[in-house]
Every structure is written in C-alpha cells, then in structure tokens.
Design a protein around this motif. Structure first.
Motif, PDB file in Angstrom:
ATOM      1  N   GLN A   1       0.921  -1.275   0.123  1.00  0.00           N
ATOM      2  CA  GLN A   1      -0.052   0.135   0.134  1.00  0.00           C
ATOM      3  C   GLN A   1       0.859   1.172  -0.030  1.00  0.00           C
ATOM      4  O   GLN A   1       1.786   1.360   0.818  1.00  0.00           O
ATOM      5  CB  GLN A   1      -0.893   0.010   1.132  1.00  0.00           C
TER       6      GLN A   1
ATOM      7  N   ARG B   1      -0.638  -4.082  -5.725  1.00  0.00           N
ATOM      8  CA  ARG B   1      -0.495  -2.805  -5.005  1.00  0.00           C
ATOM      9  C   ARG B   1      -1.442  -1.874  -5.255  1.00  0.00           C
ATOM     10  O   ARG B   1      -2.285  -2.021  -6.402  1.00  0.00           O
ATOM     11  CB  ARG B   1       0.960  -2.336  -5.709  1.00  0.00           C
ATOM     12  N   ALA B   2      -1.521  -0.948  -4.320  1.00  0.00           N
ATOM     13  CA  ALA B   2      -2.451   0.161  -4.436  1.00  0.00           C
ATOM     14  C   ALA B   2      -1.692   1.429  -4.160  1.00  0.00           C
ATOM     15  O   ALA B   2      -0.954   1.569  -3.276  1.00  0.00           O
ATOM     16  CB  ALA B   2      -3.924   0.119  -3.599  1.00  0.00           C
TER      17      ALA B   2
END
Length: 116
Positions: A64, A93-94
């Motif tokens: 994140q 993933r963000a």
C-alpha cells in the motif's frame, strides 16, 4: 505465535505471524529530499525490516502506497519502485494520494510479505 518487532506505544516496526511479516507504514527520516530520495530511503528501510524478519522484497505479497501529490510525484515514484522491484516479483499494490502526518513527508509504504 505472534512476534512484535520493536513495539512502541502506537505501533511495532513489524509483526510476524503464520509465516507472514506485516510492516508498519514506512516514511523517510530525511525529509529534505524530493520524492525520488524519499522513496529510495523508504525502500531501503523496507529491505532492512524484511531482512530482519527473514524475508525479502521478492516475497512481498501486497503493498500500500500513499503519495502526497500524485500529479507531481507518481511517475517519479514509479521509476524508483520499478528499479527496485523485479517485475517478475511485483506484488498486488494500491497507490493513493493522501495528506501525510507531517507536511514534508511525500511518501509512505506499508507491505505484507511471506517469510523465507
């Protein structure tokens, strides 16, 4: 068994449980740099914390990312990330734009990784 590494009143550097290591959000110590230098420092911290928990960046499952100014810094952040993370090991993933706890912090990254 749950292992809390370097616990403090608000958080631990990381927590190990069931073959996974959960890193707290990592921010740079040197706040004088741009997104490139701050990202490099944060990724070095992640490398060290993962090594201390018997893991490695190639074992990251999820990341994140919080960036203070996406329009200005997202491309430069990705350049550093891509030079650090081999594509064949890319995690889920963000990345989002966020107000940070301190004005000078440009990036924060939190990861979950499998232990070796």
């Amino acid at each position: 068994m749950i292992k809390r590494n370097n616990p403090k009143p608000r958080l631990a550097d990381s927590v190990e449980y069931a073959g996974l290591v959960y890193l707290s959000g990592q921010v740079p110590t040197d706040l004088s740099g741009d997104i490139t230098s701050q990202t490099q420092e944060v990724l070095a911290k992640i490398d060290a914390l993962l090594a201390a928990s018997h893991s490695h960046k190639t074992r990251i499952l999820s990341a994140q990312v919080w960036i203070k100014d996406m329009k200005r810094d997202f491309a430069a952040f990705n350049t550093v990330w891509e030079s650090w993370m081999p594509a064949e090991y890319s995690p889920a993933r963000a990345a989002v734009e966020a107000n940070m706890a301190r004005e000078q912090v440009l990036v924060e990254i939190m990861v979950i990784a499998a232990q070796n």
